[in-house]
Design a protein around this motif. Sequence first.
Motif, PDB file in Angstrom:
ATOM      1  N   ARG A 233     -75.097  15.600 102.172  1.00 20.30           N
ATOM      2  CA  ARG A 233     -75.424  16.853 101.499  1.00 20.30           C
ATOM      3  C   ARG A 233     -76.478  17.607 102.299  1.00 20.30           C
ATOM      4  N   ILE A 234     -76.479  18.908 102.113  1.00 18.48           N
ATOM      5  CA  ILE A 234     -77.519  19.763 102.681  1.00 18.48           C
ATOM      6  C   ILE A 234     -78.450  20.125 101.531  1.00 18.48           C
ATOM      7  N   PRO A 235     -79.709  19.712 101.575  1.00 14.47           N
ATOM      8  CA  PRO A 235     -80.630  19.965 100.460  1.00 14.47           C
ATOM      9  C   PRO A 235     -80.739  21.460 100.142  1.00 14.47           C
ATOM     10  N   MET A 236     -80.771  21.775  98.864  1.00  9.55           N
ATOM     11  CA  MET A 236     -80.843  23.162  98.410  1.00  9.55           C
ATOM     12  C   MET A 236     -82.052  23.375  97.509  1.00  9.55           C
ATOM     13  N   GLU A 237     -82.673  24.519  97.651  1.00  3.83           N
ATOM     14  CA  GLU A 237     -83.754  24.925  96.756  1.00  3.83           C
ATOM     15  C   GLU A 237     -83.247  26.058  95.855  1.00  3.83           C
ATOM     16  N   GLY A 238     -84.008  26.364  94.828  1.00  8.38           N
ATOM     17  CA  GLY A 238     -83.628  27.443  93.930  1.00  8.38           C
ATOM     18  C   GLY A 238     -82.335  27.143  93.205  1.00  8.38           C
ATOM     19  N   GLN A 239     -81.520  28.174  92.998  1.00 10.97           N
ATOM     20  CA  GLN A 239     -80.273  28.018  92.254  1.00 10.97           C
ATOM     21  C   GLN A 239     -79.042  28.016  93.161  1.00 10.97           C
ATOM     22  N   VAL A 240     -79.279  27.913  94.471  1.00  8.83           N
ATOM     23  CA  VAL A 240     -78.166  27.892  95.428  1.00  8.83           C
ATOM     24  C   VAL A 240     -77.476  26.541  95.378  1.00  8.83           C
ATOM     25  N   GLU A 241     -76.145  26.544  95.260  1.00  6.12           N
ATOM     26  CA  GLU A 241     -75.390  25.288  95.219  1.00  6.12           C
ATOM     27  C   GLU A 241     -74.840  24.894  96.585  1.00  6.12           C
ATOM     28  N   SER A 242     -74.488  25.897  97.391  1.00 13.76           N
ATOM     29  CA  SER A 242     -73.906  25.576  98.686  1.00 13.76           C
ATOM     30  C   SER A 242     -74.140  26.738  99.648  1.00 13.76           C
ATOM     31  N   LEU A 243     -73.880  26.467 100.924  1.00 15.78           N
ATOM     32  CA  LEU A 243     -74.057  27.472 101.968  1.00 15.78           C
ATOM     33  C   LEU A 243     -72.700  27.978 102.452  1.00 15.78           C
ATOM     34  N   ASN A 244     -72.715  29.113 103.108  1.00 15.66           N
ATOM     35  CA  ASN A 244     -71.544  29.613 103.805  1.00 15.66           C
ATOM     36  C   ASN A 244     -71.011  28.515 104.732  1.00 15.66           C
ATOM     37  N   ALA A 245     -69.685  28.407 104.828  1.00 18.67           N
ATOM     38  CA  ALA A 245     -69.073  27.320 105.597  1.00 18.67           C
ATOM     39  C   ALA A 245     -69.520  27.312 107.056  1.00 18.67           C
ATOM     40  N   ALA A 246     -69.643  28.497 107.660  1.00 17.28           N
ATOM     41  CA  ALA A 246     -70.066  28.554 109.063  1.00 17.28           C
ATOM     42  C   ALA A 246     -71.526  28.157 109.221  1.00 17.28           C
ATOM     43  N   VAL A 247     -72.368  28.546 108.248  1.00 15.00           N
ATOM     44  CA  VAL A 247     -73.793  28.177 108.301  1.00 15.00           C
ATOM     45  C   VAL A 247     -73.943  26.668 108.134  1.00 15.00           C
ATOM     46  N   ALA A 248     -73.239  26.104 107.158  1.00 13.76           N
ATOM     47  CA  ALA A 248     -73.300  24.658 106.949  1.00 13.76           C
ATOM     48  C   ALA A 248     -72.823  23.913 108.195  1.00 13.76           C
ATOM     49  N   SER A 249     -71.746  24.402 108.794  1.00 12.41           N
ATOM     50  CA  SER A 249     -71.226  23.775 110.015  1.00 12.41           C
ATOM     51  C   SER A 249     -72.259  23.806 111.124  1.00 12.41           C
ATOM     52  N   ALA A 250     -72.947  24.939 111.258  1.00 15.35           N
ATOM     53  CA  ALA A 250     -73.952  25.079 112.316  1.00 15.35           C
ATOM     54  C   ALA A 250     -75.082  24.078 112.131  1.00 15.35           C
ATOM     55  N   LEU A 251     -75.541  23.900 110.889  1.00 19.63           N
ATOM     56  CA  LEU A 251     -76.612  22.939 110.638  1.00 19.63           C
ATOM     57  C   LEU A 251     -76.194  21.533 111.058  1.00 19.63           C
ATOM     58  N   LEU A 252     -74.986  21.142 110.694  1.00 22.82           N
ATOM     59  CA  LEU A 252     -74.511  19.791 111.013  1.00 22.82           C
ATOM     60  C   LEU A 252     -74.323  19.619 112.520  1.00 22.82           C
ATOM     61  N   MET A 253     -73.707  20.595 113.153  1.00 21.29           N
ATOM     62  CA  MET A 253     -73.464  20.488 114.593  1.00 21.29           C
ATOM     63  C   MET A 253     -74.777  20.392 115.370  1.00 21.29           C
ATOM     64  N   TYR A 254     -75.759  21.177 114.972  1.00 24.49           N
ATOM     65  CA  TYR A 254     -77.008  21.178 115.722  1.00 24.49           C
ATOM     66  C   TYR A 254     -77.901  19.988 115.386  1.00 24.49           C
ATOM     67  N   GLU A 255     -77.697  19.391 114.210  1.00 23.58           N
ATOM     68  CA  GLU A 255     -78.403  18.127 113.945  1.00 23.58           C
ATOM     69  C   GLU A 255     -77.847  17.046 114.870  1.00 23.58           C
ATOM     70  N   ALA A 256     -76.516  17.028 115.026  1.00 25.94           N
ATOM     71  CA  ALA A 256     -75.903  16.078 115.960  1.00 25.94           C
ATOM     72  C   ALA A 256     -76.382  16.347 117.381  1.00 25.94           C
ATOM     73  N   HIS A 257     -76.458  17.621 117.745  1.00 24.64           N
ATOM     74  CA  HIS A 257     -76.941  17.988 119.082  1.00 24.64           C
ATOM     75  C   HIS A 257     -78.381  17.524 119.279  1.00 24.64           C
ATOM     76  N   ARG A 258     -79.208  17.714 118.264  1.00 17.88           N
ATOM     77  CA  ARG A 258     -80.615  17.302 118.355  1.00 17.88           C
ATOM     78  C   ARG A 258     -80.721  15.800 118.579  1.00 17.88           C
ATOM     79  N   GLN A 259     -79.973  15.032 117.792  1.00 16.14           N
ATOM     80  CA  GLN A 259     -80.026  13.588 117.926  1.00 16.14           C
ATOM     81  C   GLN A 259     -79.536  13.117 119.292  1.00 16.14           C
ATOM     82  N   ARG A 260     -78.490  13.757 119.781  1.00 14.50           N
ATOM     83  CA  ARG A 260     -77.904  13.338 121.052  1.00 14.50           C
ATOM     84  C   ARG A 260     -78.739  13.789 122.250  1.00 14.50           C
ATOM     85  N   SER A 261     -79.649  14.734 122.026  1.00 15.61           N
ATOM     86  CA  SER A 261     -80.468  15.252 123.128  1.00 15.61           C
ATOM     87  C   SER A 261     -81.792  14.501 123.266  1.00 15.61           C
TER      88      SER A 261
END
Length: 262
Positions: A233-261
């Motif tokens: 899951r991607i932690p959410m604050e306020g009343q937001v339940e989910s993020l735009n699909a492209a934004v969520a994808s970017a967060l996941l891809m760049y977390e993987a990039h961060r770990q691999r770097s």
Amino acid sequence: MMITSTSNPQVRRIVKLNTSARARRSEGCFAAEGVKLFCETPVSLRREIYVSHSFLEDEAHVRLLREHGAEAVEVDDAVFRKMCDTQTPQGILTVAQIPSCRREDLLGNGRNPLVMVLEDLQDPGNVGTVIRTAEGAGVTGVFMSGRTADCFQPKVIRSTMGSIFRVPVRREESVTELAEWLKSRGIRTFAAHLNGRRSYTEEDYTEGTAFLIGNEGNGLSAELTEKADTLIRIPMEGQVESLNAAVASALLMYEAHRQRSR
């Protein structure tokens, strides 16, 4: 000889390539508008080039064509506008061959692949943004379901800003079967899901990894969710339940990039 009529068969064909996924798949080609996409198109995939009459009046544009060893078909300005998907065309349109990719091609060199699996994304801008971000984050390939927006339609092509030529993409009739195939290759599948118990930052993506991204409105199907190794899951604050699909994808891809770097 300049094309001067919208009834010209070549003009009608380009309009079909812009508007019909069936036409693109039947011919194995797509249309890419603009100077940048002309420059980005590999010579091996370049099939035809069309330019407006006014485009050729600029000596810099003539030099550009010459530098790329490109021969272009000249089109009357008004007719050229009819050929294009954009409101203000840049004066050049490239017909390119759709790259053919096997599943294995999306795994990179085979060492710790990082792939995206898009299930039924409908927004062309989201699909294009995922492909463009995938290149930046070092993703080896993007799989998509048969009901995901066609990644070779004009809006997606423009959103990728040329990444469509460098990131292997492939449509799959069954993404649930694909998930099983990925597991057989030692690739762990992570589903971005509201029921995920652990934050996406708490998992390890340094080995073979696939992120499963669902439809903008409905999320992942129950069938594909069941195939995932781990729900995150991607932690959410306020009343937001989910993020735009492209934004969520970017967060996941760049977390993987961060770990691999590291």
